[in-house]
Design a protein around this motif. Sequence first.
Motif, PDB file in Angstrom:
ATOM      1  N   PRO A  14      71.953  43.514  49.257  1.00 54.59           N
ATOM      2  CA  PRO A  14      71.337  42.297  49.803  1.00 54.59           C
ATOM      3  C   PRO A  14      72.306  41.121  49.803  1.00 54.59           C
ATOM      4  O   PRO A  14      73.152  41.003  48.924  1.00 54.59           O
ATOM      5  CB  PRO A  14      70.161  42.049  48.849  1.00 54.59           C
ATOM      6  N   ARG A  15      72.186  40.246  50.819  1.00 55.83           N
ATOM      7  CA  ARG A  15      73.027  39.049  50.896  1.00 55.83           C
ATOM      8  C   ARG A  15      72.322  37.877  50.213  1.00 55.83           C
ATOM      9  O   ARG A  15      72.716  37.434  49.163  1.00 55.83           O
ATOM     10  CB  ARG A  15      73.352  38.735  52.355  1.00 55.83           C
ATOM     11  N   ASP A  16      71.252  37.384  50.834  1.00 52.13           N
ATOM     12  CA  ASP A  16      70.420  36.341  50.225  1.00 52.13           C
ATOM     13  C   ASP A  16      68.999  36.879  50.153  1.00 52.13           C
ATOM     14  O   ASP A  16      68.520  37.490  51.121  1.00 52.13           O
ATOM     15  CB  ASP A  16      70.442  35.056  51.059  1.00 52.13           C
ATOM     16  N   ILE A  17      68.322  36.656  49.022  1.00 50.86           N
ATOM     17  CA  ILE A  17      66.976  37.196  48.880  1.00 50.86           C
ATOM     18  C   ILE A  17      66.016  36.132  48.380  1.00 50.86           C
ATOM     19  O   ILE A  17      66.399  35.172  47.710  1.00 50.86           O
ATOM     20  CB  ILE A  17      66.936  38.407  47.924  1.00 50.86           C
ATOM     21  N   LEU A  18      64.758  36.308  48.746  1.00 51.26           N
ATOM     22  CA  LEU A  18      63.636  35.572  48.162  1.00 51.26           C
ATOM     23  C   LEU A  18      62.774  36.576  47.419  1.00 51.26           C
ATOM     24  O   LEU A  18      62.330  37.572  48.002  1.00 51.26           O
ATOM     25  CB  LEU A  18      62.817  34.866  49.245  1.00 51.26           C
ATOM     26  N   VAL A  19      62.549  36.344  46.144  1.00 48.71           N
ATOM     27  CA  VAL A  19      61.663  37.186  45.347  1.00 48.71           C
ATOM     28  C   VAL A  19      60.282  36.542  45.365  1.00 48.71           C
ATOM     29  O   VAL A  19      60.098  35.436  44.851  1.00 48.71           O
ATOM     30  CB  VAL A  19      62.177  37.334  43.909  1.00 48.71           C
ATOM     31  N   VAL A  20      59.326  37.222  45.967  1.00 49.52           N
ATOM     32  CA  VAL A  20      57.979  36.685  46.153  1.00 49.52           C
ATOM     33  C   VAL A  20      57.023  37.471  45.265  1.00 49.52           C
ATOM     34  O   VAL A  20      56.945  38.701  45.369  1.00 49.52           O
ATOM     35  CB  VAL A  20      57.540  36.771  47.626  1.00 49.52           C
ATOM     36  N   GLU A  21      56.290  36.763  44.406  1.00 48.20           N
ATOM     37  CA  GLU A  21      55.357  37.431  43.499  1.00 48.20           C
ATOM     38  C   GLU A  21      53.915  37.120  43.892  1.00 48.20           C
ATOM     39  O   GLU A  21      53.565  35.966  44.175  1.00 48.20           O
ATOM     40  CB  GLU A  21      55.578  36.973  42.063  1.00 48.20           C
ATOM     41  N   PHE A  22      53.086  38.161  43.892  1.00 45.41           N
ATOM     42  CA  PHE A  22      51.640  38.026  44.036  1.00 45.41           C
ATOM     43  C   PHE A  22      50.995  38.573  42.770  1.00 45.41           C
ATOM     44  O   PHE A  22      51.463  39.580  42.219  1.00 45.41           O
ATOM     45  CB  PHE A  22      51.130  38.794  45.250  1.00 45.41           C
ATOM     46  N   ALA A  23      49.943  37.904  42.304  1.00 44.62           N
ATOM     47  CA  ALA A  23      49.292  38.319  41.062  1.00 44.62           C
ATOM     48  C   ALA A  23      47.784  38.144  41.180  1.00 44.62           C
ATOM     49  O   ALA A  23      47.285  37.296  41.941  1.00 44.62           O
ATOM     50  CB  ALA A  23      49.822  37.510  39.880  1.00 44.62           C
ATOM     51  N   GLY A  24      47.048  38.943  40.433  1.00 39.67           N
ATOM     52  CA  GLY A  24      45.593  38.862  40.423  1.00 39.67           C
ATOM     53  C   GLY A  24      45.024  39.992  39.602  1.00 39.67           C
ATOM     54  O   GLY A  24      45.745  40.716  38.906  1.00 39.67           O
ATOM     55  N   ASP A  25      43.716  40.168  39.689  1.00 34.82           N
ATOM     56  CA  ASP A  25      43.054  41.234  38.954  1.00 34.82           C
ATOM     57  C   ASP A  25      42.576  42.368  39.861  1.00 34.82           C
ATOM     58  O   ASP A  25      42.035  43.369  39.380  1.00 34.82           O
ATOM     59  CB  ASP A  25      41.844  40.674  38.182  1.00 34.82           C
ATOM     60  N   ASP A  26      42.777  42.213  41.183  1.00 35.93           N
ATOM     61  CA  ASP A  26      42.354  43.228  42.150  1.00 35.93           C
ATOM     62  C   ASP A  26      43.598  43.886  42.743  1.00 35.93           C
ATOM     63  O   ASP A  26      44.312  43.286  43.549  1.00 35.93           O
ATOM     64  CB  ASP A  26      41.538  42.574  43.254  1.00 35.93           C
ATOM     65  N   PRO A  27      43.887  45.145  42.371  1.00 34.20           N
ATOM     66  CA  PRO A  27      45.093  45.810  42.887  1.00 34.20           C
ATOM     67  C   PRO A  27      45.150  45.882  44.409  1.00 34.20           C
ATOM     68  O   PRO A  27      46.218  45.723  45.008  1.00 34.20           O
ATOM     69  CB  PRO A  27      45.026  47.205  42.265  1.00 34.20           C
ATOM     70  N   GLU A  28      43.994  46.129  45.045  1.00 34.58           N
ATOM     71  CA  GLU A  28      43.983  46.237  46.501  1.00 34.58           C
ATOM     72  C   GLU A  28      44.333  44.909  47.161  1.00 34.58           C
ATOM     73  O   GLU A  28      45.044  44.868  48.175  1.00 34.58           O
ATOM     74  CB  GLU A  28      42.609  46.726  46.976  1.00 34.58           C
ATOM     75  N   ARG A  29      43.851  43.821  46.577  1.00 38.57           N
ATOM     76  CA  ARG A  29      44.135  42.507  47.160  1.00 38.57           C
ATOM     77  C   ARG A  29      45.616  42.163  47.004  1.00 38.57           C
ATOM     78  O   ARG A  29      46.240  41.608  47.913  1.00 38.57           O
ATOM     79  CB  ARG A  29      43.271  41.445  46.486  1.00 38.57           C
ATOM     80  N   VAL A  30      46.189  42.498  45.848  1.00 40.76           N
ATOM     81  CA  VAL A  30      47.612  42.223  45.636  1.00 40.76           C
ATOM     82  C   VAL A  30      48.452  43.049  46.603  1.00 40.76           C
ATOM     83  O   VAL A  30      49.416  42.553  47.197  1.00 40.76           O
ATOM     84  CB  VAL A  30      48.000  42.520  44.174  1.00 40.76           C
TER      85      VAL A  30
END
Length: 631
Positions: A126-142
Amino acid sequence: MRALYRREADELARRVPDVPRHVAGYALHRLGREGAGLSDLLVGSEGTLALFTALELDLQPIPSVRALGVCRFDGTGEALAAVPAIVALEPTAVELFDATVLGLAARMPSFERVLRQLGEDGSGPPRDILVVEFAGDDPERVSASLSALESALGGIAVGVTRAESPAFQARIWAMRKAGLSISMSQPAARKPLAFIEDCAIPLDRLPEWYRRLTEIIDRHATHAVWYAHASVGCLHVRPALDLRDGDDVERLRAIAVDAFALAGELGGSHSGEHGDGWIRSEFLEPMLGARLVSAFGEIKRRFDPEDRLNPGKIVDPPRMNDASLLRARYGLETRRLPTALDWGEWGGFSPAVDMCNNNGTCLKRSPGVMCPSFRATSDERHSTRGRANALRLALSGQLGEDPWTSPELYEAMDLCLGCKGCRRECPTGVDMARMKVEFLHRLRAEQPLSPRDRALAYLPRYAPLLSRVAPLVNLRNRVPALARLGERMAGLAADRPLPRWSSQPFSLRGRVSARENGGPRVALFVDTFTRYFEPENARAAVRLLSRAGYRVEEAVTAGRPLCCGRTFLNAGLVEEARVELDRTVRALSRFVARGIPWWDSNRHACSRCATNCPRWTPGPRPRRSRTGPGC
């Protein structure tokens, strides 16, 4: 006083539309809220108004499900342009790594694996990256959020790697956590410095901020690293400068003036996360205006009329490049001494010492190797950081005219085991084991070897003789009087047993390996310790290779057996170590010229595997590619 606060809060809101995220100066805007109290003013006051004796925390439950989307881009500008679309998906974090940080991380064994995983889809590193995090209690929604991210960046990003396993996520976040130390690992006198890293910029202006700030930094003949909190527009930008250079000290101020002016023009702030301190307090008036700064002064005088609490911060600050505030004084000359080892990779011995940026990883108790002497003593003098700081004092002349013989420096360096845990585990790759060899070499020029050091250093030379009387030598471990005599004469602790000498040291002469008339040849290199203390390991290697169909030949040369030279390095006898290295290279080169691979019984790796296998990593348990050409 509350009326004053409210009046100035209205002025602040007028001047800075995005005032709730503005942390410069005192937080007057908080006092305009319903139910506001003094705590609203004191939070963020940097210890200049009052002291806290107790804190009440509002704890929140930790989400049970997390997932990362690692978005790859062709450049930092392209990555920043995508931030508003990503933030619209309501992630919990968006963190930037620029090409410089990733390039430095790729050189570190602890982060090489995660970067390789990020390129396994065929797109390459990779050259430049954005690390994007999603969190919650519903695995399907994440999971759905990750899919939405992939859709939103279609045609914009080079690719998106899903990191849904906790182990993969932990490796990525470990790299992010070490971002500062990684950026400081550049092997040069100029290091990325924190002085404009706190600017907060509106998200839709981030690409313009990147372009125009890069032009400013280029104009001042340096470069910068970019990383951190893209989701809130607070990118940690660190221009590379050397504060021992008077010209770079002037560049420090010139870049700050231009950068803070640009931040204000774009509707941002020069203090977005960490506050003002000595670095940014001077620029509060250009950013917020004289009226607000005057109000800050009145608040300070009412709370702390004698100016005892953290003076010089926010109110009445010094110039940000005041020489008395700089840890690295440009008036302090660093000695450039002739060295025994090659420090060209770092630009010299002093820059190699400066690879330590005091991040303190060596002081942690987490699993790992670094730093065993600190773990045993809990004394920072015996940590990697403590030793690097002692070497800095020596190189800058602060330990006297002849620092290499100073008791303080010797005490700091003596307990270094040379394990190289720091070289692998320190985020900046400090190689203290190598530095200790250089220190000992300098010390040997001033002080002769002690009896103990001489006995250990020259062990390869007299080992063939002692092995002939191994039973007599081994009596030392069973007769306390002999152990005490050895302690008085050679400094070897009487209460510690020494390695047992073997009366049957390893030799392949006279032995016939299996399949002698058949398979390919392989050369076996046996070091001094394996040969005379643990010959069973070398014999096991011969059996293993023979059963695998190889014709084993021992790497030998005329005279005494080969050795790695480590004992001489441990005593600072670099020239003696070079003699051993030259003998070993000449012995092995004969096999290399004939195309015969060699097997190192100490590292459990062969030359053909180490040379041809792209995923081979040296160490006590080398990794090999399951699909590559490793043997």
